[in-house]
Design a protein around this motif. Structure first.
Motif, PDB file in Angstrom:
ATOM      1  N   SER A   1      10.826 -25.883  56.145  1.00 40.56           N
ATOM      2  CA  SER A   1      11.506 -25.879  57.442  1.00 40.56           C
ATOM      3  C   SER A   1      12.111 -24.499  57.676  1.00 40.56           C
ATOM      4  CB  SER A   1      12.603 -26.946  57.484  1.00 40.56           C
ATOM      5  OG  SER A   1      13.752 -26.515  56.777  1.00 40.56           O
ATOM      6  N   GLU A   2      12.629 -24.299  58.866  1.00 35.04           N
ATOM      7  CA  GLU A   2      13.245 -23.025  59.209  1.00 35.04           C
ATOM      8  C   GLU A   2      14.728 -22.996  58.838  1.00 35.04           C
ATOM      9  OE1 GLU A   2      13.704 -25.921  62.516  1.00 35.04           O
ATOM     10  OE2 GLU A   2      12.027 -25.337  61.266  1.00 35.04           O
ATOM     11  N   ILE A   3      15.225 -24.076  58.233  1.00 29.45           N
ATOM     12  CA  ILE A   3      16.639 -24.207  57.905  1.00 29.45           C
ATOM     13  C   ILE A   3      16.820 -24.155  56.390  1.00 29.45           C
ATOM     14  CG2 ILE A   3      18.627 -25.756  58.031  1.00 29.45           C
ATOM     15  CD1 ILE A   3      17.418 -26.854  60.645  1.00 29.45           C
ATOM     16  N   SER A   4      17.761 -23.355  55.942  1.00 27.08           N
ATOM     17  CA  SER A   4      18.052 -23.243  54.515  1.00 27.08           C
ATOM     18  C   SER A   4      18.686 -24.542  54.012  1.00 27.08           C
ATOM     19  CB  SER A   4      19.010 -22.069  54.294  1.00 27.08           C
ATOM     20  OG  SER A   4      19.347 -21.966  52.931  1.00 27.08           O
ATOM     21  N   VAL A   5      18.207 -25.003  52.849  1.00 24.50           N
ATOM     22  CA  VAL A   5      18.746 -26.217  52.232  1.00 24.50           C
ATOM     23  C   VAL A   5      19.043 -25.943  50.761  1.00 24.50           C
ATOM     24  CG1 VAL A   5      17.464 -27.727  53.807  1.00 24.50           C
ATOM     25  CG2 VAL A   5      16.501 -27.186  51.578  1.00 24.50           C
ATOM     26  N   ASP A   6      19.914 -26.743  50.176  1.00 28.36           N
ATOM     27  CA  ASP A   6      20.243 -26.621  48.758  1.00 28.36           C
ATOM     28  C   ASP A   6      19.221 -27.429  47.954  1.00 28.36           C
ATOM     29  OD1 ASP A   6      21.278 -26.667  46.179  1.00 28.36           O
ATOM     30  OD2 ASP A   6      23.351 -26.961  46.847  1.00 28.36           O
ATOM     31  N   GLU A   7      18.153 -26.744  47.550  1.00 28.83           N
ATOM     32  CA  GLU A   7      17.065 -27.413  46.838  1.00 28.83           C
ATOM     33  C   GLU A   7      17.518 -27.967  45.495  1.00 28.83           C
ATOM     34  OE1 GLU A   7      13.477 -25.027  46.804  1.00 28.83           O
ATOM     35  OE2 GLU A   7      13.908 -24.308  48.832  1.00 28.83           O
ATOM     36  N   HIS A   8      18.430 -27.263  44.816  1.00 27.69           N
ATOM     37  CA  HIS A   8      18.928 -27.745  43.520  1.00 27.69           C
ATOM     38  C   HIS A   8      19.684 -29.065  43.689  1.00 27.69           C
ATOM     39  CE1 HIS A   8      17.662 -24.277  41.241  1.00 27.69           C
ATOM     40  NE2 HIS A   8      18.220 -23.482  42.135  1.00 27.69           N
TER      41      HIS A   8
ATOM     42  N   GLY B   1       5.916 -40.609  44.435  1.00 27.33           N
ATOM     43  CA  GLY B   1       5.527 -40.317  45.801  1.00 27.33           C
ATOM     44  C   GLY B   1       6.282 -39.148  46.373  1.00 27.33           C
ATOM     45  N   ASP B   2       6.309 -39.104  47.710  1.00 27.37           N
ATOM     46  CA  ASP B   2       6.919 -37.993  48.434  1.00 27.37           C
ATOM     47  C   ASP B   2       8.027 -38.508  49.339  1.00 27.37           C
ATOM     48  OD1 ASP B   2       4.908 -36.176  47.485  1.00 27.37           O
ATOM     49  OD2 ASP B   2       3.556 -36.995  48.994  1.00 27.37           O
ATOM     50  N   VAL B   3       9.120 -37.757  49.349  1.00 29.97           N
ATOM     51  CA  VAL B   3      10.192 -37.969  50.318  1.00 29.97           C
ATOM     52  C   VAL B   3      10.138 -36.766  51.244  1.00 29.97           C
ATOM     53  CG1 VAL B   3      12.682 -38.121  50.665  1.00 29.97           C
ATOM     54  CG2 VAL B   3      11.625 -39.272  48.701  1.00 29.97           C
ATOM     55  N   VAL B   4       9.988 -37.026  52.537  1.00 26.17           N
ATOM     56  CA  VAL B   4       9.902 -35.951  53.519  1.00 26.17           C
ATOM     57  C   VAL B   4      11.168 -35.990  54.366  1.00 26.17           C
ATOM     58  CG1 VAL B   4       8.557 -34.928  55.387  1.00 26.17           C
ATOM     59  CG2 VAL B   4       7.390 -36.183  53.555  1.00 26.17           C
ATOM     60  N   LEU B   5      11.865 -34.851  54.413  1.00 26.11           N
ATOM     61  CA  LEU B   5      13.128 -34.733  55.139  1.00 26.11           C
ATOM     62  C   LEU B   5      12.980 -33.739  56.288  1.00 26.11           C
ATOM     63  CD1 LEU B   5      15.482 -34.262  52.052  1.00 26.11           C
ATOM     64  CD2 LEU B   5      15.001 -36.390  53.263  1.00 26.11           C
ATOM     65  N   CYS B   6      13.730 -33.936  57.341  1.00 29.59           N
ATOM     66  CA  CYS B   6      13.749 -33.005  58.466  1.00 29.59           C
ATOM     67  C   CYS B   6      15.173 -32.465  58.625  1.00 29.59           C
ATOM     68  CB  CYS B   6      13.276 -33.682  59.741  1.00 29.59           C
ATOM     69  SG  CYS B   6      13.090 -32.531  61.115  1.00 29.59           S
ATOM     70  N   PRO B   7      15.450 -31.267  58.075  1.00 32.14           N
ATOM     71  CA  PRO B   7      16.803 -30.709  58.170  1.00 32.14           C
ATOM     72  C   PRO B   7      17.325 -30.576  59.601  1.00 32.14           C
ATOM     73  CG  PRO B   7      15.560 -29.536  56.514  1.00 32.14           C
ATOM     74  CD  PRO B   7      14.583 -30.441  57.224  1.00 32.14           C
ATOM     75  N   ALA B   8      16.458 -30.282  60.569  1.00 31.71           N
ATOM     76  CA  ALA B   8      16.921 -30.147  61.952  1.00 31.71           C
ATOM     77  C   ALA B   8      17.493 -31.469  62.474  1.00 31.71           C
ATOM     78  CB  ALA B   8      15.787 -29.654  62.849  1.00 31.71           C
ATOM     79  N   VAL B   9      16.875 -32.580  62.123  1.00 30.35           N
ATOM     80  CA  VAL B   9      17.406 -33.886  62.508  1.00 30.35           C
ATOM     81  C   VAL B   9      18.680 -34.158  61.710  1.00 30.35           C
ATOM     82  CG1 VAL B   9      16.960 -36.380  62.536  1.00 30.35           C
ATOM     83  CG2 VAL B   9      15.156 -34.778  63.211  1.00 30.35           C
TER      84      VAL B   9
ATOM     85  N   GLY C   1      30.235 -36.476  61.340  1.00 27.03           N
ATOM     86  CA  GLY C   1      31.425 -35.730  60.929  1.00 27.03           C
ATOM     87  C   GLY C   1      31.386 -35.213  59.506  1.00 27.03           C
ATOM     88  N   HIS C   2      30.187 -34.931  58.996  1.00 25.33           N
ATOM     89  CA  HIS C   2      30.091 -34.320  57.673  1.00 25.33           C
ATOM     90  C   HIS C   2      29.054 -33.201  57.702  1.00 25.33           C
ATOM     91  CE1 HIS C   2      27.427 -38.027  57.126  1.00 25.33           C
ATOM     92  NE2 HIS C   2      26.564 -37.040  57.081  1.00 25.33           N
ATOM     93  N   SER C   3      28.832 -32.569  56.567  1.00 26.63           N
ATOM     94  CA  SER C   3      27.938 -31.408  56.502  1.00 26.63           C
ATOM     95  C   SER C   3      26.466 -31.812  56.492  1.00 26.63           C
ATOM     96  CB  SER C   3      28.235 -30.589  55.247  1.00 26.63           C
ATOM     97  OG  SER C   3      27.789 -31.288  54.094  1.00 26.63           O
ATOM     98  N   MET C   4      25.618 -30.853  56.859  1.00 25.50           N
ATOM     99  CA  MET C   4      24.179 -31.088  56.772  1.00 25.50           C
ATOM    100  C   MET C   4      23.787 -31.351  55.316  1.00 25.50           C
ATOM    101  SD  MET C   4      20.891 -28.617  57.347  1.00 25.50           S
ATOM    102  CE  MET C   4      21.255 -27.765  55.823  1.00 25.50           C
ATOM    103  N   GLY C   5      24.414 -30.645  54.392  1.00 28.05           N
ATOM    104  CA  GLY C   5      24.119 -30.856  52.975  1.00 28.05           C
ATOM    105  C   GLY C   5      24.383 -32.290  52.557  1.00 28.05           C
ATOM    106  N   ASP C   6      25.517 -32.842  52.990  1.00 26.82           N
ATOM    107  CA  ASP C   6      25.827 -34.245  52.671  1.00 26.82           C
ATOM    108  C   ASP C   6      24.817 -35.188  53.314  1.00 26.82           C
ATOM    109  OD1 ASP C   6      27.995 -33.773  51.021  1.00 26.82           O
ATOM    110  OD2 ASP C   6      29.484 -34.025  52.612  1.00 26.82           O
ATOM    111  N   GLU C   7      24.416 -34.876  54.530  1.00 24.28           N
ATOM    112  CA  GLU C   7      23.426 -35.719  55.216  1.00 24.28           C
ATOM    113  C   GLU C   7      22.093 -35.681  54.482  1.00 24.28           C
ATOM    114  OE1 GLU C   7      22.130 -38.364  58.295  1.00 24.28           O
ATOM    115  OE2 GLU C   7      24.127 -37.759  57.635  1.00 24.28           O
ATOM    116  N   LEU C   8      21.680 -34.502  54.025  1.00 25.86           N
ATOM    117  CA  LEU C   8      20.409 -34.402  53.294  1.00 25.86           C
ATOM    118  C   LEU C   8      20.469 -35.147  51.964  1.00 25.86           C
ATOM    119  CD1 LEU C   8      19.334 -30.735  54.054  1.00 25.86           C
ATOM    120  CD2 LEU C   8      18.211 -32.836  54.838  1.00 25.86           C
ATOM    121  N   LEU C   9      21.612 -35.121  51.282  1.00 24.97           N
ATOM    122  CA  LEU C   9      21.755 -35.892  50.041  1.00 24.97           C
ATOM    123  C   LEU C   9      21.620 -37.387  50.324  1.00 24.97           C
ATOM    124  CD1 LEU C   9      24.704 -34.011  48.305  1.00 24.97           C
ATOM    125  CD2 LEU C   9      22.262 -33.864  47.759  1.00 24.97           C
ATOM    126  N   LEU C  10      22.237 -37.833  51.418  1.00 27.10           N
ATOM    127  CA  LEU C  10      22.127 -39.236  51.811  1.00 27.10           C
ATOM    128  C   LEU C  10      20.677 -39.587  52.126  1.00 27.10           C
ATOM    129  CD1 LEU C  10      24.439 -41.227  54.101  1.00 27.10           C
ATOM    130  CD2 LEU C  10      22.031 -41.125  54.647  1.00 27.10           C
TER     131      LEU C  10
END
Length: 168
Positions: A9-16, A87-95, A104-113
């Motif tokens: 994606s075009e958005i930086s994420v915490d891959e670790h 299998g594969d988990v596909v995430l969309c950081p923009a969403v 009301g939380h961070s994108m990082g927290d949302e991606l972990l969820l």
């Protein structure tokens, strides 16, 4: 447990952190340490095409899960365990950004969820019926609370065995 994370994606994420939460969830649910999964972060257009192709719904979604091998090959009590591709988990950081703002939380927290949610789908959990939803979302909350409360090494982000953080 092998967890491969790729950000296309075009958005930086915490891959670790994404890999770590997936390993944590798999470990807590007693999935074989030989199991493997991949996490792919994609842009809105690609997620929209996957969503329409596989779910028949227009527009992007936040997470999709694509299971591969049979779940019984990843059970730790299997008498002859071998590597299992979950299998594969596909995430969309923009969403995830939009949903995080609304929640009301961070994108990082949302991606972990969302990563936790996707792994649970790979393991056979669903939320189509009210009782399934209650079970899955309750487990998701418990796992995320456990992940957040686990002490981590400040360099690697991996859980520390003794509960102490930092080098010895």
């Amino acid at each position: 447990m092998a967890v491969e994370v790729a950000n296309e994606s075009e958005i930086s994420v915490d891959e670790h952190a994404l890999a770590g939460v997936c390993r944590y969830v798999l470990g807590e649910l007693d999935v074989s340490p030989l199991a493997e999964l991949s996490v792919l972060c994609v842009d809105v257009d690609y997620m929209a095409s996957l969503h329409e192709r596989w779910m028949g719904e227009k527009g992007p979604t936040d997470v999709l899960a694509f299971p591969m091998d049979e779940l019984d090959t990843a059970r730790p009590d299997d008498p002859d365990p071998g590597p299992a591709l979950l299998g594969d988990v596909v995430l969309c950081p923009a969403v995830a950004v939009r949903q995080a703002r609304a929640a009301g939380h961070s994108m990082g927290d949302e991606l972990l969820l969302l990563a936790t949610h996707g792994v649970l789908h790979l393991l056979g959990y669903d939320h189509m019926e009210p009782d399934e939803e209650k079970e899955m979302f309750g487990l998701q909350t418990t796992l995320l609370d456990g992940w957040r409360s686990t002490p981590r090494d400040p360099v690697t982000g991996e859980p520390t065995a003794s509960g102490e953080s930092g080098p010895r």
